[in-house]
Design a protein around this motif. Structure first.
Motif, PDB file in Angstrom:
ATOM      1  N   LYS A   1      62.076  27.699  13.262  1.00 10.03           N
ATOM      2  CA  LYS A   1      62.439  29.099  13.462  1.00 10.03           C
ATOM      3  C   LYS A   1      61.423  29.858  14.311  1.00 10.03           C
ATOM      4  CE  LYS A   1      65.150  29.649   9.221  1.00 10.03           C
ATOM      5  NZ  LYS A   1      65.286  30.410   7.956  1.00 10.03           N
ATOM      6  N   ASP A   2      60.159  29.552  14.135  1.00  9.77           N
ATOM      7  CA  ASP A   2      59.109  30.312  14.804  1.00  9.77           C
ATOM      8  C   ASP A   2      58.911  29.823  16.239  1.00  9.77           C
ATOM      9  OD1 ASP A   2      56.773  32.258  14.496  1.00  9.77           O
ATOM     10  OD2 ASP A   2      55.799  30.448  15.257  1.00  9.77           O
TER      11      ASP A   2
ATOM     12  N   LYS B   1      64.685  46.012   7.756  1.00  5.83           N
ATOM     13  CA  LYS B   1      65.151  45.020   6.787  1.00  5.83           C
ATOM     14  C   LYS B   1      65.605  43.756   7.509  1.00  5.83           C
ATOM     15  CE  LYS B   1      66.666  48.169   3.125  1.00  5.83           C
ATOM     16  NZ  LYS B   1      67.747  48.479   2.163  1.00  5.83           N
ATOM     17  N   THR B   2      65.538  42.644   6.797  1.00  3.34           N
ATOM     18  CA  THR B   2      66.092  41.387   7.307  1.00  3.34           C
ATOM     19  C   THR B   2      66.453  40.495   6.129  1.00  3.34           C
ATOM     20  OG1 THR B   2      65.787  39.625   8.939  1.00  3.34           O
ATOM     21  CG2 THR B   2      63.923  40.112   7.488  1.00  3.34           C
ATOM     22  N   GLU B   3      67.105  39.403   6.418  1.00  2.90           N
ATOM     23  CA  GLU B   3      67.469  38.446   5.377  1.00  2.90           C
ATOM     24  C   GLU B   3      67.830  37.120   6.034  1.00  2.90           C
ATOM     25  OE1 GLU B   3      70.931  39.775   3.254  1.00  2.90           O
ATOM     26  OE2 GLU B   3      72.113  40.089   5.058  1.00  2.90           O
ATOM     27  N   ASP B   4      68.133  36.118   5.243  1.00  6.97           N
ATOM     28  CA  ASP B   4      68.514  34.812   5.756  1.00  6.97           C
ATOM     29  C   ASP B   4      69.588  34.952   6.838  1.00  6.97           C
ATOM     30  OD1 ASP B   4      68.878  31.752   5.390  1.00  6.97           O
ATOM     31  OD2 ASP B   4      70.898  32.578   5.117  1.00  6.97           O
ATOM     32  N   TRP B   5      69.490  34.148   7.899  1.00  4.99           N
ATOM     33  CA  TRP B   5      70.357  34.280   9.074  1.00  4.99           C
ATOM     34  C   TRP B   5      71.843  34.143   8.733  1.00  4.99           C
ATOM     35  CZ3 TRP B   5      71.358  36.489  13.283  1.00  4.99           C
ATOM     36  CH2 TRP B   5      72.021  35.909  14.358  1.00  4.99           C
ATOM     37  N   ALA B   6      72.185  33.131   7.958  1.00  9.38           N
ATOM     38  CA  ALA B   6      73.599  32.935   7.610  1.00  9.38           C
ATOM     39  C   ALA B   6      74.115  34.132   6.808  1.00  9.38           C
ATOM     40  CB  ALA B   6      73.779  31.646   6.826  1.00  9.38           C
ATOM     41  N   LYS B   7      73.311  34.627   5.884  1.00  5.75           N
ATOM     42  CA  LYS B   7      73.718  35.781   5.071  1.00  5.75           C
ATOM     43  C   LYS B   7      73.813  37.042   5.940  1.00  5.75           C
ATOM     44  CE  LYS B   7      72.797  37.621   0.447  1.00  5.75           C
ATOM     45  NZ  LYS B   7      73.053  39.010   0.704  1.00  5.75           N
ATOM     46  N   TYR B   8      72.896  37.159   6.871  1.00  6.77           N
ATOM     47  CA  TYR B   8      72.887  38.296   7.819  1.00  6.77           C
ATOM     48  C   TYR B   8      74.220  38.388   8.551  1.00  6.77           C
ATOM     49  CZ  TYR B   8      70.689  41.070  11.698  1.00  6.77           C
ATOM     50  OH  TYR B   8      70.333  42.011  12.636  1.00  6.77           O
TER      51      TYR B   8
ATOM     52  N   TYR C   1      67.069  43.551  11.391  1.00  7.56           N
ATOM     53  CA  TYR C   1      66.779  42.659  12.512  1.00  7.56           C
ATOM     54  C   TYR C   1      66.937  41.220  12.054  1.00  7.56           C
ATOM     55  CZ  TYR C   1      62.187  42.078  10.296  1.00  7.56           C
ATOM     56  OH  TYR C   1      61.179  41.803   9.404  1.00  7.56           O
ATOM     57  N   MET C   2      67.349  40.349  12.990  1.00 10.15           N
ATOM     58  CA  MET C   2      67.585  38.962  12.616  1.00 10.15           C
ATOM     59  C   MET C   2      66.286  38.228  12.315  1.00 10.15           C
ATOM     60  SD  MET C   2      68.153  39.580  16.087  1.00 10.15           S
ATOM     61  CE  MET C   2      69.832  39.164  16.478  1.00 10.15           C
ATOM     62  N   PRO C   3      66.316  37.247  11.418  1.00  9.18           N
ATOM     63  CA  PRO C   3      65.091  36.530  11.034  1.00  9.18           C
ATOM     64  C   PRO C   3      64.744  35.389  11.980  1.00  9.18           C
ATOM     65  CG  PRO C   3      66.906  35.729   9.727  1.00  9.18           C
ATOM     66  CD  PRO C   3      67.478  36.802  10.620  1.00  9.18           C
ATOM     67  N   VAL C   4      65.591  35.146  12.978  1.00  9.20           N
ATOM     68  CA  VAL C   4      65.358  34.044  13.911  1.00  9.20           C
ATOM     69  C   VAL C   4      65.360  34.593  15.331  1.00  9.20           C
ATOM     70  CG1 VAL C   4      66.383  32.279  12.431  1.00  9.20           C
ATOM     71  CG2 VAL C   4      67.837  33.540  14.013  1.00  9.20           C
ATOM     72  N   SER C   5      64.628  33.934  16.210  1.00 12.05           N
ATOM     73  CA  SER C   5      64.667  34.343  17.615  1.00 12.05           C
ATOM     74  C   SER C   5      65.997  33.921  18.211  1.00 12.05           C
ATOM     75  CB  SER C   5      63.504  33.707  18.378  1.00 12.05           C
ATOM     76  OG  SER C   5      63.575  32.296  18.316  1.00 12.05           O
TER      77      SER C   5
ATOM     78  N   ILE D   1      82.670  28.924  12.871  1.00 10.75           N
ATOM     79  CA  ILE D   1      81.303  29.322  13.172  1.00 10.75           C
ATOM     80  C   ILE D   1      81.324  30.482  14.162  1.00 10.75           C
ATOM     81  CG2 ILE D   1      80.256  27.077  12.755  1.00 10.75           C
ATOM     82  CD1 ILE D   1      80.413  26.650  15.846  1.00 10.75           C
ATOM     83  N   THR D   2      80.218  31.208  14.211  1.00  8.87           N
ATOM     84  CA  THR D   2      80.061  32.251  15.225  1.00  8.87           C
ATOM     85  C   THR D   2      78.685  32.189  15.881  1.00  8.87           C
ATOM     86  OG1 THR D   2      79.228  33.869  13.618  1.00  8.87           O
ATOM     87  CG2 THR D   2      81.607  33.827  13.984  1.00  8.87           C
ATOM     88  N   ASP D   3      77.804  31.324  15.393  1.00  5.91           N
ATOM     89  CA  ASP D   3      76.419  31.338  15.866  1.00  5.91           C
ATOM     90  C   ASP D   3      76.129  30.232  16.862  1.00  5.91           C
ATOM     91  OD1 ASP D   3      76.663  29.533  13.534  1.00  5.91           O
ATOM     92  OD2 ASP D   3      74.557  29.124  14.024  1.00  5.91           O
ATOM     93  N   GLY D   4      75.151  30.492  17.725  1.00  7.75           N
ATOM     94  CA  GLY D   4      74.821  29.571  18.799  1.00  7.75           C
ATOM     95  C   GLY D   4      74.190  28.268  18.333  1.00  7.75           C
ATOM     96  N   ILE D   5      73.439  28.286  17.251  1.00  5.81           N
ATOM     97  CA  ILE D   5      72.805  27.057  16.781  1.00  5.81           C
ATOM     98  C   ILE D   5      73.870  26.068  16.317  1.00  5.81           C
ATOM     99  CG2 ILE D   5      71.130  26.081  15.179  1.00  5.81           C
ATOM    100  CD1 ILE D   5      69.854  28.893  15.016  1.00  5.81           C
ATOM    101  N   SER D   6      74.879  26.568  15.601  1.00  5.69           N
ATOM    102  CA  SER D   6      75.965  25.687  15.173  1.00  5.69           C
ATOM    103  C   SER D   6      76.695  25.120  16.382  1.00  5.69           C
ATOM    104  CB  SER D   6      76.946  26.451  14.276  1.00  5.69           C
ATOM    105  OG  SER D   6      76.332  26.883  13.087  1.00  5.69           O
ATOM    106  N   ILE D   7      76.920  25.968  17.391  1.00  6.89           N
ATOM    107  CA  ILE D   7      77.609  25.490  18.590  1.00  6.89           C
ATOM    108  C   ILE D   7      76.805  24.374  19.256  1.00  6.89           C
ATOM    109  CG2 ILE D   7      78.293  26.112  20.942  1.00  6.89           C
ATOM    110  CD1 ILE D   7      79.091  28.840  19.914  1.00  6.89           C
TER     111      ILE D   7
END
Length: 526
Positions: A237-238, A401-408, A369-373, A38-44
């Motif tokens: 997400k919001d 442009k943006t897309e799903d966070w994992a795909k981003y 830009y990322m789709p999540v805060s 993983i590399t993302d904070g939510i997974s951590i």
């Protein structure tokens, strides 16, 4: 009599604090529950509840503390680290945590040929390349080998000196998973269809995609016992929805609320505003593969065209600062005195620089830009719009442009990558190596396609330096080199805003972005 009354009161409070369901509002769902991949904070954040790491950090700080290893030490030149493991610790599937399990985990992350690494199923273990230089056999790899000394002692041999190896291996990516569970679930381990197993304070129960992860208390936990029966981590997400649910009491606490909601939180008697210690950087990454961005003058023009201070003032409500450093202000000792305090804002000079580069009429470019805060970008879309407006003023037309966070997270590193994109980093440990190494290391620059040998050499020198003074000399050179190159433009160091219902007790937010929830209790929740 007073003593009896006090004893009864404490017993009542203890019973109250040992029960209930704690509901957290997360800013998205985990990408994976497979540690090391993983590399993302939510997974951590979710993994910190399930897994323990070899080395931990003291509550609310970046200071090291024992984890699954009760102690550790290096050889004379920091090329071998020996970890002494706790005894009588078991994974929640009943199998033992011992040297065999530690070796299995590290080799699985580091050795591309490991039979349970599932590289043929898409596993990359990208973070090993980012923080530890590469994989087994790579010339740049930090790890040379992992040795079982005895059942409760493991030695990690390194190809090059590292004074920060315990800090790195203690970061939230590297939770120790049950080898038996990985063998059982195979390539689906870490997905919603699997059962992730660690030694942590909570036990995985379920993952409802797009909705929530549910955990139960590990009643046999070797550390401080959980004070709630159940933890539910909801994906919301919001940021405004997270705040609304917090005010309504449908969640108990939440991270990454927008800075402009501070007064709203402070005005609600049922809520407590929580400011997480600032330890991050939000930045704009510029891809050297782009025909325009590879021009040095274009990057300088982009830097001068963006009014960073005005953007930070507008969107962070006093909970962020702008400067020219890639490391947070708490590590200002690593900054070079030769680098200006911040990038210069000068649209006229930027427009002239663009003309000098051969583009007097500007050009068109994509900004993702990322789709999540995120802690460093609480409102990604309007911030992207502000950047686009500034660039438009000098003739650069920006396509947002943006897309799903994992795909981003995946697509930014795949050729040709994004022209420009917003991303950031919350520190995993208290050393500049974590910031520079994670985004300028030999395996961490695919997104910008810029990784000069001089920089790689300096990063190795910084990792090897044993004193703060020695580190400062190296990281000041890195600061100058990366500032002048201009491929990553620091935008902000923020103080992430969180909040909790008043009955949530014992929450100590970590500067590292997340923490285990086992010390949190619910006193008086109805």
């Amino acid at each position: 009599m007073k003593k009896l009354v006090l004893t009864a009161l404490l017993a009542t409070l203890s019973a109250a604090s040992a029960a209930g369901t704690l509901v957290f509002g997360a800013n998205g769902e985990p990408v994976s529950l497979e540690s090391g991949n993983i590399t993302d904070g939510i997974s951590i954040l979710v993994q910190r509840q399930i897994y323990d790491t070899l080395v931990d950090f003291k509550d609310g700080t970046t200071d090291l503390a024992p984890g699954l290893a009760s102690s550790w030490k290096a050889n004379a030149n920091n090329t071998a680290w020996t970890f002494n493991l706790r005894r009588n610790v078991k994974f929640t599937d009943g199998t033992p945590m011992n040297a065999d399990a530690i070796v299995f985990n590290i080799e699985r992350w580091w050795d591309k040929a490991h039979p349970y690494g599932f590289r043929d199923q898409g596993r990359t273990f990208e973070i090993i390349g980012d923080l530890l230089g590469g994989f087994k056999g790579d010339a740049t790899a930090v790890i040379k080998g992992v040795v079982k000394v005895d059942d409760y002692t493991v030695r990690v041999d390194l190809n090059k000196p590292s004074s920060v190896f315990p800090n790195v291996i203690g970061s939230g990516y590297f939770g120790i998973a049950s080898p038996a569970a990985i063998r059982k679930d195979g390539a689906k381990y870490g997905t919603p269809a699997s059962t992730p197993v660690g030694t942590g304070p909570f036990v995985f129960e379920s993952w409802k995609t797009g909705d929530r992860v549910t955990l139960s208390a590990n009643k046999a936990y070797w550390g401080p016992k959980p004070r709630v029966d159940t933890v539910v981590i909801r994906s919301i997400k919001d940021a405004s929805q997270r705040l609304n649910e917090l005010k309504a009491g449908t969640i108990d606490f939440a991270n990454d609320l927008t800075p402009d909601s501070l007064k709203n939180i402070q005005g609600d008697r049922n809520l407590v505003a929580v400011k997480r210690p600032s330890f991050n950087v939000g930045f704009l990454a510029l891809n050297n593969r782009n025909q325009y961005i590879k021009n040095d003058k274009v990057r300088q023009a982009i830097s001068m065209a963006i009014n960073k201070k005005a953007i930070v003032d507008a969107f962070w409500n006093g909970l962020g600062v702008s400067n020219a450093s890639f490391v947070p202000p708490v590590m200002a000792w690593a900054n070079s005195p030769k680098v200006p305090a911040d990038h210069k804002f000068d649209p006229a000079a930027a427009k002239k620089m663009l003309s000098d580069a051969g583009f007097p009429n500007g050009f068109s470019i994509d900004l993702w830009y990322m789709p999540v805060s995120r802690p460093y970008f609480p409102n990604p879309k309007p911030i992207a719009e502000a950047i686009a407006a500034d660039l438009s003023a000098i003739g650069i037309k920006v396509n947002l442009k943006t897309e799903d966070w994992a795909k981003y997270l995946v697509d930014r590193n795949k050729e040709p990558g994004f022209d420009m994109y917003m991303i950031g980093w919350t520190g995993d440990y208290g050393d500049p190596d974590n910031f520079y190494g994670a985004y300028y290391g030999p395996n961490a620059s695919d997104d910008i396609n810029w990784n000069p040998p001089e920089l790689v050499s300096l990063l190795e020198q910084g990792r090897a330096a044993a004193t703060k003074e020695a580190k400062a000399k190296v990281y000041q050179q890195i600061h100058e080199l990366t500032y002048n190159a201009g491929y990553r433009l620091p935008m902000v160091h923020s103080q992430p805003l969180a909040a909790a219902r008043t009955y949530v007790k014992g929450w100590v937010p970590s500067p590292l972005g997340s923490e285990a929830f086992n010390k949190i209790s619910l006193i008086g929740k109805k």
